[in-house]
Design an enzyme around this catalytic site. Sequence first.
Site, PDB file in Angstrom:
ATOM      1  CD  GLU A 114     -36.705  82.457 -85.547  1.00 26.07           C
ATOM      2  OE1 GLU A 114     -36.200  81.636 -84.762  1.00 26.07           O
ATOM      3  OE2 GLU A 114     -36.033  83.116 -86.353  1.00 26.07           O
ATOM      4  CG  HIS A 228     -34.006  74.687 -81.859  1.00 29.44           C
ATOM      5  ND1 HIS A 228     -35.085  74.140 -82.524  1.00 29.44           N
ATOM      6  CD2 HIS A 228     -33.881  75.953 -82.342  1.00 29.44           C
ATOM      7  CE1 HIS A 228     -35.570  75.031 -83.368  1.00 29.44           C
ATOM      8  NE2 HIS A 228     -34.858  76.146 -83.274  1.00 29.44           N
ATOM      9  NE  ARG A 274     -35.388  78.751 -80.248  1.00 26.13           N
ATOM     10  CZ  ARG A 274     -34.436  79.351 -80.917  1.00 26.13           C
ATOM     11  NH1 ARG A 274     -33.200  79.358 -80.432  1.00 26.13           N
ATOM     12  NH2 ARG A 274     -34.676  79.932 -82.053  1.00 26.13           N
ATOM     13  CG  HIS A 331     -30.090  75.758 -80.723  1.00 29.62           C
ATOM     14  ND1 HIS A 331     -29.679  75.509 -82.015  1.00 29.62           N
ATOM     15  CD2 HIS A 331     -30.624  77.023 -80.726  1.00 29.62           C
ATOM     16  CE1 HIS A 331     -29.944  76.570 -82.763  1.00 29.62           C
ATOM     17  NE2 HIS A 331     -30.500  77.498 -82.008  1.00 29.62           N
ATOM     18  NE  ARG A 366     -29.537  82.081 -78.651  1.00 26.57           N
ATOM     19  CZ  ARG A 366     -30.142  81.761 -79.806  1.00 26.57           C
ATOM     20  NH1 ARG A 366     -30.914  82.650 -80.426  1.00 26.57           N
ATOM     21  NH2 ARG A 366     -29.993  80.563 -80.325  1.00 26.57           N
TER      22      ARG A 366
HETATM   23  C1  SIN Z   1     -33.959  78.834 -85.579  1.00 28.24           C
HETATM   24  O1  SIN Z   1     -33.909  79.272 -86.721  1.00 28.24           O
HETATM   25  O2  SIN Z   1     -34.927  78.225 -85.114  1.00 28.24           O
HETATM   26  C2  SIN Z   1     -32.767  79.042 -84.720  1.00 28.24           C
HETATM   27  C3  SIN Z   1     -32.429  80.460 -84.639  1.00 28.24           C
HETATM   28  C4  SIN Z   1     -31.899  80.781 -83.267  1.00 28.24           C
HETATM   29  O3  SIN Z   1     -31.403  79.902 -82.589  1.00 28.24           O
HETATM   30  O4  SIN Z   1     -32.042  81.917 -82.848  1.00 28.24           O
END
Ligand code: SIN
Length: 517
Positions: A114, A228, A274, A331, A366
């Site tokens: 991610e 997000h 993000r 988010h 975060r």
């Molecule tokens: C996501 O799956 O994009 C969100 C997971 C997170 O907020 O860490």
Amino acid sequence: MKTQKTDVLVIGSGLAGIMTAELLSAHKNVIIFTKNRLEESNSYLAQGGIAAVTQSDDSWYDHFLDTLQAGCYHNEPEATQQLVEGGPDAIHRLVELGVRFDRNEDGSYQYGQEGAHNRARILHICGDATGKHLIDTVKRRVQSHDLVQEGQTVVRLMMRSGRCVGAWSIDPNGEWTATYASTVILATGGMSGLYPFNSNAATITGDGLALAYEAGAELSDLEFIQFHPTLLVSEGKTSGLVTEAVRGQGAKLVDQDGRSLMEGEHPLEDLAPRDVVSRVLYRARQSGRKSFLDIRGITDFEKKFPTVTKLCSKGYIDLREGFIPVAPGAHFTMGGIEVDRHGATTVPNLYAVGEVANTGVHGANRLASNSLLEGGVFAYEVAQSILSNLHSVQMEGIDLWSSVPVLSHSLDFRSIQTIFNDHIGIERNRIGLERAVQWFEGYLTNTVYKAFPSLEDIQTYQHVQVGALVARSALERTESRGSHYRTDHPLEKEYWRQKRIKRRKRSYEPVESTARP
Ligand code: SIN
């Protein structure tokens, strides 16, 4: 009013809350309150997974550096080290409870990638159904011990000589309960539900922040709210999340003409932190461009992402076309109730764990999939600390129920959400923030005390209280850092590096323009 007594009262039922309860339940009487049903939590909705160092060629230090970089170095370094070093043990405890992370045929873990991680290190379950399976597993344990009381909304913490000794709650039938407890743990999640476009469970509206503040606890970093980038858009509204792991598998963000949105915006492009991606998408939207995830390069999408597939099908989005419409939305709350390394707040006997707590590990933004990790690691710290400090509750001298403040004017939830969206959103400025402060504090200066107000009136007061705290904090931070972006102060400033804005209850003053560098 009904009364009950317990050793530990846990308020909230996400991973952090129920894991702490599970760890304590072998030794103590524990009650878990949840506002609605046990499945109604952000943890349950979590798609991506848990970031942790479980590969021999990965190191806690690399995970630590990724966390600090995403957090724009606002993180508290020791707590962040504690978080990432505690990852492997937290995973081990979950596995011991019966959690089965996805594995390859040879038995090794499957890892997702991610944004802002320098490598794939995210464990997941059934593809993107991580939260559901985690909670279902831990839930079976706490339910078998009969710990859960559903439909209990806490309206006030009980105090005795400055110590927290329980809570008053109300159920959907309007029945009130007084619960006396030696230790109270707030695990109520953050406050993103106060925004009209958000990825959260509907119950996540900042109650724990308001309860702690009313009880005199210190709150900090409230200006840092993560947006997000990829909430699913269907019929003009956002409806759930499209996990960042989709971009980890190669999806690209494009506009309606198929042009890349992230090219040239950040070295990590689609996997940038993000806050960066959300601002790019926000500005694209302001200039009339729409955003889509181009998923044409991902094979077996439905198998890898069953939760996203289900959400798309509910929203009448045909995945065969290869494009998912997305937009950014609120988010995660990085700030919260100030806690020490063991989850203790500044109020004796009151702990906080999970998103409601500010452990300092997330900084100004975060890192993806560090929140379930935080829940797992700090649940253990909190449980250990409570087990070594527990004392018995004395009911004598506890403040009798008298009354709580509510607004003297009625106010609907949508108008509160509009202020959050318009003035404390992805981009902020002094004029908007002053408006928000004046609006929220204006309502707070017109309150009345009622003995048994309706749940709705109590919650409206709490939402306005949280709005005032967030707006004031965002107004005071005259710089941009991570998720807090000020168009009138677009750069990070040395003056603000590692400075925390703290809030503790005192009488409200009217807002004046803040003269800060
Ligand atoms: C996501 O799956 O994009 C969100 C997971 C997170 O907020 O860490």
